[in-house]
Scaffold this active site. Structure first.
Site, PDB file in Angstrom:
ATOM      1  N   GLU A  90     -49.105  27.356 -57.154  1.00 36.05           N
ATOM      2  CA  GLU A  90     -49.208  25.795 -56.931  1.00 36.05           C
ATOM      3  C   GLU A  90     -48.045  25.195 -55.734  1.00 36.05           C
ATOM      4  O   GLU A  90     -47.214  25.552 -55.820  1.00 36.05           O
ATOM      5  CB  GLU A  90     -49.204  25.223 -58.352  1.00 36.05           C
ATOM      6  CG  GLU A  90     -50.163  25.610 -59.132  1.00 36.05           C
ATOM      7  CD  GLU A  90     -50.163  24.894 -60.519  1.00 36.05           C
ATOM      8  OE1 GLU A  90     -49.196  23.753 -60.546  1.00 36.05           O
ATOM      9  OE2 GLU A  90     -50.722  25.277 -61.424  1.00 36.05           O
ATOM     10  N   LYS A 102     -45.412  22.907 -54.858  1.00 33.53           N
ATOM     11  CA  LYS A 102     -44.540  22.069 -55.699  1.00 33.53           C
ATOM     12  C   LYS A 102     -44.408  20.633 -55.262  1.00 33.53           C
ATOM     13  O   LYS A 102     -43.539  20.647 -53.975  1.00 33.53           O
ATOM     14  CB  LYS A 102     -43.114  22.772 -55.733  1.00 33.53           C
ATOM     15  CG  LYS A 102     -42.281  22.352 -56.659  1.00 33.53           C
ATOM     16  CD  LYS A 102     -40.785  22.994 -57.042  1.00 33.53           C
ATOM     17  CE  LYS A 102     -40.279  22.495 -58.127  1.00 33.53           C
ATOM     18  NZ  LYS A 102     -39.576  21.066 -58.046  1.00 33.53           N
ATOM     19  N   ASP A 159     -43.191  16.873 -54.087  1.00 36.33           N
ATOM     20  CA  ASP A 159     -41.788  16.490 -54.377  1.00 36.33           C
ATOM     21  C   ASP A 159     -41.839  14.908 -54.629  1.00 36.33           C
ATOM     22  O   ASP A 159     -41.821  14.160 -53.853  1.00 36.33           O
ATOM     23  CB  ASP A 159     -41.110  16.691 -52.911  1.00 36.33           C
ATOM     24  CG  ASP A 159     -39.581  16.487 -53.086  1.00 36.33           C
ATOM     25  OD1 ASP A 159     -38.993  16.477 -54.374  1.00 36.33           O
ATOM     26  OD2 ASP A 159     -38.804  16.345 -52.097  1.00 36.33           O
ATOM     27  N   TYR A 217     -50.996  14.298 -58.404  1.00 36.75           N
ATOM     28  CA  TYR A 217     -51.739  15.516 -58.925  1.00 36.75           C
ATOM     29  C   TYR A 217     -51.359  16.172 -60.148  1.00 36.75           C
ATOM     30  O   TYR A 217     -50.147  16.133 -60.548  1.00 36.75           O
ATOM     31  CB  TYR A 217     -51.242  16.784 -57.684  1.00 36.75           C
ATOM     32  CG  TYR A 217     -52.103  16.713 -56.427  1.00 36.75           C
ATOM     33  CD1 TYR A 217     -53.555  16.482 -56.454  1.00 36.75           C
ATOM     34  CD2 TYR A 217     -51.411  16.571 -55.300  1.00 36.75           C
ATOM     35  CE1 TYR A 217     -54.165  16.475 -55.217  1.00 36.75           C
ATOM     36  CE2 TYR A 217     -52.098  16.501 -54.153  1.00 36.75           C
ATOM     37  CZ  TYR A 217     -53.510  16.448 -53.865  1.00 36.75           C
ATOM     38  OH  TYR A 217     -54.127  16.545 -53.152  1.00 36.75           O
ATOM     39  N   LYS A 269     -38.394  27.947 -53.969  1.00 33.05           N
ATOM     40  CA  LYS A 269     -38.084  27.000 -53.108  1.00 33.05           C
ATOM     41  C   LYS A 269     -38.048  27.128 -51.871  1.00 33.05           C
ATOM     42  O   LYS A 269     -37.672  28.137 -51.212  1.00 33.05           O
ATOM     43  CB  LYS A 269     -36.630  26.472 -53.351  1.00 33.05           C
ATOM     44  CG  LYS A 269     -36.428  25.601 -54.604  1.00 33.05           C
ATOM     45  CD  LYS A 269     -37.135  24.214 -54.580  1.00 33.05           C
ATOM     46  CE  LYS A 269     -36.444  23.414 -55.877  1.00 33.05           C
ATOM     47  NZ  LYS A 269     -35.265  22.896 -55.734  1.00 33.05           N
ATOM     48  N   CYS A 272      -0.373  19.948 -54.559  1.00 26.47           N
ATOM     49  CA  CYS A 272      -1.824  19.196 -54.919  1.00 26.47           C
ATOM     50  C   CYS A 272      -1.558  17.637 -54.393  1.00 26.47           C
ATOM     51  O   CYS A 272      -0.611  17.040 -54.617  1.00 26.47           O
ATOM     52  CB  CYS A 272      -1.758  18.937 -56.563  1.00 26.47           C
ATOM     53  SG  CYS A 272      -3.141  17.825 -57.032  1.00 26.47           S
ATOM     54  N   CYS A 293      -1.512  14.966 -57.431  1.00 25.90           N
ATOM     55  CA  CYS A 293      -0.268  15.065 -58.482  1.00 25.90           C
ATOM     56  C   CYS A 293       1.093  15.478 -58.026  1.00 25.90           C
ATOM     57  O   CYS A 293       2.341  15.790 -58.374  1.00 25.90           O
ATOM     58  CB  CYS A 293      -0.508  15.492 -59.861  1.00 25.90           C
ATOM     59  SG  CYS A 293      -0.677  17.160 -59.766  1.00 25.90           S
ATOM     60  N   CYS A 311      -4.232  23.689 -58.434  1.00 23.49           N
ATOM     61  CA  CYS A 311      -3.000  22.829 -58.875  1.00 23.49           C
ATOM     62  C   CYS A 311      -2.762  23.279 -60.212  1.00 23.49           C
ATOM     63  O   CYS A 311      -3.514  23.755 -60.951  1.00 23.49           O
ATOM     64  CB  CYS A 311      -3.640  21.302 -58.901  1.00 23.49           C
ATOM     65  SG  CYS A 311      -2.527  20.406 -59.929  1.00 23.49           S
ATOM     66  N   CYS A 327      -2.613  17.136 -64.344  1.00 24.91           N
ATOM     67  CA  CYS A 327      -3.101  16.417 -63.304  1.00 24.91           C
ATOM     68  C   CYS A 327      -4.282  15.434 -63.428  1.00 24.91           C
ATOM     69  O   CYS A 327      -5.305  15.830 -63.919  1.00 24.91           O
ATOM     70  CB  CYS A 327      -3.316  17.564 -62.038  1.00 24.91           C
ATOM     71  SG  CYS A 327      -4.320  16.781 -60.636  1.00 24.91           S
TER      72      CYS A 327
HETATM   73  S1  IVH Z   1     -44.860  22.911 -63.727  1.00 24.94           S
HETATM   74  C1  IVH Z   1     -42.537  23.694 -67.424  1.00 24.94           C
HETATM   75  N1  IVH Z   1     -46.180  22.342 -61.352  1.00 24.94           N
HETATM   76  O1  IVH Z   1     -41.061  20.457 -60.535  1.00 24.94           O
HETATM   77  C2  IVH Z   1     -43.214  23.557 -66.258  1.00 24.94           C
HETATM   78  N2  IVH Z   1     -44.114  21.370 -62.104  1.00 24.94           N
HETATM   79  O2  IVH Z   1     -38.460  21.877 -61.422  1.00 24.94           O
HETATM   80  C3  IVH Z   1     -42.691  22.526 -65.349  1.00 24.94           C
HETATM   81  N3  IVH Z   1     -43.344  19.942 -60.008  1.00 24.94           N
HETATM   82  O3  IVH Z   1     -40.457  18.537 -63.296  1.00 24.94           O
HETATM   83  C4  IVH Z   1     -43.729  21.928 -64.428  1.00 24.94           C
HETATM   84  N4  IVH Z   1     -45.162  20.410 -58.534  1.00 24.94           N
HETATM   85  O4  IVH Z   1     -41.696  17.510 -61.474  1.00 24.94           O
HETATM   86  C5  IVH Z   1     -44.950  22.282 -62.218  1.00 24.94           C
HETATM   87  N5  IVH Z   1     -47.383  22.350 -59.401  1.00 24.94           N
HETATM   88  C6  IVH Z   1     -46.294  21.797 -60.326  1.00 24.94           C
HETATM   89  C7  IVH Z   1     -45.172  20.900 -59.839  1.00 24.94           C
HETATM   90  C8  IVH Z   1     -44.185  20.794 -60.516  1.00 24.94           C
HETATM   91  C9  IVH Z   1     -43.685  19.614 -58.592  1.00 24.94           C
HETATM   92  C10 IVH Z   1     -42.197  19.311 -60.544  1.00 24.94           C
HETATM   93  C11 IVH Z   1     -41.987  18.842 -61.723  1.00 24.94           C
HETATM   94  C12 IVH Z   1     -41.039  19.395 -62.561  1.00 24.94           C
HETATM   95  C13 IVH Z   1     -40.103  20.165 -61.732  1.00 24.94           C
HETATM   96  C14 IVH Z   1     -39.403  21.418 -62.106  1.00 24.94           C
END
Ligand code: IVH
Length: 675
Positions: free
Chosen positions: A118, A120, A122, A231, A321, A415, A418, A433, A438
């Site tokens: 899926e 991810k 942001d 979503y 990522k 340092c 200190c 240090c 310190c």
């Molecule tokens: S699954 C335990 N699916 O990513 C499973 N998370 O780094 C956790 N996020 O807190 C979530 N798109 O805010 C899942 N398709 C997706 C996502 C997603 C964005 C975010 C979510 C989560 C964070 C984790």
């Protein structure tokens, strides 16, 4: 008004509401509207006019509720019934292949695993609770255990269903927790910032911050003005979802009216996941919203349950990522930061540059060797990168831009805080240090101790720690729990109210899980993961502090260097004293932070038939120890029916109403305290 006309108003309002719900669904979920925006607006205006004339007919589920309810004084907090975990990260194909290997190893199989991949998003994770098909509450992820209640703000989001789509009465889940990501589209973000610029209010750095700012408005009418989207990607506690596939559950959610990302790829092999990542990296710029990578999930829920989770993240999912974004800028100067272990870290002060929406003005240079290797000089033009939430770093110098006026940087021999001598251990790149008293080290240790992943003391931030240490009120983190309100009140910008709040936050942090406690101590090389492993193995501070190197080294995942560092820590009298003082000041270590225990919280089990590996009483004890409940009869509130030998009519009933049926082995797994 006559009964007749009241009747017809009710009918009219109901008709408008149901039509508007349907159009909302067609527009946001199916992306296939039947009517124009103007027509939709006309209908909603008509509904608002009727509801205004008949306030007794108002309803929080009405499509008109999206314009925002009355402002709140403050946000309430709520505990999630199933913790909202975060995700492990990978940054390369190799990381993802390792993940696949780990999954297979943990499942003890060589079969190929099917994954769902899926985008991810942001944005911000939220949870919405529906009872009998109506949105009841919604909350932010918060720290994963507790979040803030933002129901009225969530109602303003048009792609959130206020009422679930009508199914036959049987199919409507009585109780449902749906999780998803709230975000702001890029164009909406651009417009919002344009308006803010005109209105002379600070602009948001990126769509994510804009979404967070909008969702945390105490006045829902403000949130309503900033079109957010959602979503949905998963469930918390949920009833009546019988499918064993994550993807199929998402399809059920879609039918109920939730918006599911159409870019999700279902049930693909790990190789296809990697191919899709390439495709997504290309396509991400064409999307109308920001994504920062891909989330890869084991599709089968029974395999997910078998894999389980650590206290932070599930073992069945990983975030892949996107690689870092790079920009050029100039090094104005190089300063030194002294960390909690005394490490002197050179830090580049940069001409501020915006990288993927965040203004970067500092970047770590790691250590002297790194500076020499990259030949970094003050005044150099450099390429800087930022990968997600990671600290920005200097990738390389742009040598062609050199003028000859650049200055070489020399590490100080003392340092800078200190004045103590700086030393360098053999085989180590960092310089340290020499003075454990310190003030920079003390401050950094206290900051670490109070940080989110450690004691999580709300309000004990950098500025305050600075003052407390400078005034001699804190000499070590063990002093935190003896701070008095009167003392705090004497500090700058600290009224009685904030002093009281801080005392309360300190009080509330006193009870802590053992892994966080270990992490908080700030032992060199002991990050969150190692702390987790140690907590599992040693159970309490006494056992940990008296363990010998061989004991520690024999643990899977812990090498000689870490083992040595742990022994070193506990050998020092000063540290042992600090530990004793901490325990004497009332720190209480919670023993039940086993992730498996959380997993069954709120789940109801029914036992039927004869169990072979345990008695019914033992089964009951196991379930209860893991946070679940045992009930004697099957109803829609039942989550699992455990079927032994010669099961009775309870099994038939469970099959009929679609409750998940498991066997003894599965029960063992669900309640096992393995990691
Ligand atoms: S699954 C335990 N699916 O990513 C499973 N998370 O780094 C956790 N996020 O807190 C979530 N798109 O805010 C899942 N398709 C997706 C996502 C997603 C964005 C975010 C979510 C989560 C964070 C984790």
């Amino acid at each position: 008004m006559s009964a007749y006309s009241e009747q017809s108003v009710i009918a009219k309002i109901e008709k408008l509401r149901s039509e508007l719900h349907r159009h909302n669904y067609r527009y946001y979920v199916l992306d296939d509207p039947e009517i124009s925006d103007a027509e939709y607006d006309r209908m909603i205006q008509e509904l608002i006019a009727l509801e205004t004339a008949h306030p007794e007919l108002a309803s929080p589920d009405s499509p008109s509720a999206r314009v925002g309810a009355a402002p709140l004084e403050k946000f309430e907090t709520v505990q999630h019934s199933v913790p909202m975990l975060s995700l492990d990260n990978g940054v390369s194909d190799a990381d993802i292949l390792d993940f696949d290997k780990r999954v297979k190893k943990n499942l003890d199989t060589s079969d190929n695993i099917l994954y769902t991949a899926e985008p991810k998003m942001d944005g911000l994770a939220v949870e919405m609770v529906y009872e009998n098909g109506r949105l009841i509450t919604a909350s932010t992820r918060g720290d994963g255990v507790k979040g803030e209640v933002i129901t009225e703000n969530i109602r303003t989001i048009r792609s959130v269903p206020l009422l679930l789509r009508e199914q036959s009465a049987e199919k409507m889940p009585r109780y449902l927790e749906v999780r998803g990501e709230v975000f702001m589209g890029r164009e909406t973000f651009r417009q919002l910032n344009e308006e803010r610029l005109k209105a002379n209010v600070p602009v948001f750095a990126n769509p994510r911050n804009a979404a967070a700012g909008s969702l945390r408005q105490l006045d829902p009418r403000e949130t309503a003005k900033r079109p957010l989207e959602i979503y949905c990607y998963g469930l918390g506690k949920a009833e009546g979802f019988v499918s064993d596939s994550h993807w199929e559950r998402l399809q059920i959610l879609k039918r109920l009216g939730f918006r599911i990302n159409p870019m999700i790829r279902a049930k693909i092999s790990i190789q296809e996941v990697l191919d899709y990542y390439q495709e997504l990296s290309q396509k991400r710029h064409e999307l109308h919203y920001d994504i920062d990578g891909m989330v890869i999930k084991v599709d089968s829920l029974s395999l997910q349950a078998e894999l389980g989770a650590t206290s932070r993240s599930p073992r069945w999912a990983i975030a892949y990522k996107f690689s870092a974004i790079q920009k050029t800028t100039k090094i104005i100067d190089i300063g030194i930061q002294v960390g909690r272990t005394g490490a002197l870290t050179p830090v580049a002060h940069l001409e501020p540059v915006n990288i993927a929406g965040v203004t970067v003005s500092r970047a770590t240079l790691h250590n002297e060797d790194e500076i020499r290797r990259k030949d970094i000089r003050i005044g150099d033009a450099v390429l800087v990168q930022r990968a997600g939430d990671v600290i920005p770093e200097v990738v390389k110098v742009i040598e062609s831009a050199r003028t000859g006026a650049e200055k070489e940087f020399v590490m100080p021999k003392q340092c800078p805080v200190c004045g103590a001598a700086v030393y360098r251990e053999k085989d180590e790149a960092v310089q340290r240090c020499n003075n454990i008293n310190c003030s920079a080290q003390i401050k950094a240790r206290i900051r670490h101790f109070a940080s989110k992943a450690a004691f999580d003391i709300d309000g004990l931030g950098e500025k305050l720690i600075e003052q407390l240490v400078n005034k001699g009120m804190l000499l070590s983190y063990a002093d935190i729990f003896s701070l008095k309100k009167e003392q705090l009140q004497s500090l700058e910008r600290m009224g009685p109210k904030s002093a009281e709040n801080l005392i309360r936050a300190i009080e509330n942090s006193r009870r802590i899980s053992f892994d966080r406690f270990i992490y908080a101590l700030g032992i060199r090389h002991v990050g969150e993961n190692i702390a987790d492993i140690l907590a599992e193995k040693f159970e309490n501070p006494e056992k940990l502090s008296s363990a010998d190197v061989a004991d520690v080294e024999s643990i899977d995942g812990i090498g000689p260097e870490i083992a040595e560092s742990i022994r070193n820590f506990f050998e020092q009298e000063e540290n042992r004293n600090t530990l004793n003082r901490l325990m004497a000041s009332g720190v209480e270590i919670l023993t039940e932070n086993k992730p498996k225990q959380n997993l069954l919280e709120g789940k109801t089990f029914v036992l039927t038939g004869t169990l072979e590996s345990m008695t019914r009483n033992e089964a009951k004890e196991k379930i209860e120890a893991a946070g679940g409940k045992v009930s004697s009869s099957v109803s829609r509130n039942t989550d699992y029916v455990v079927a032994g030998k010669d099961p009775g009519s309870k099994l038939d009933k469970a099959v009929k109403i679609g409750i998940q049926i498991i066997d003894e082995k599965m029960l063992q797994e669900l309640t096992a305290e393995k990691r």
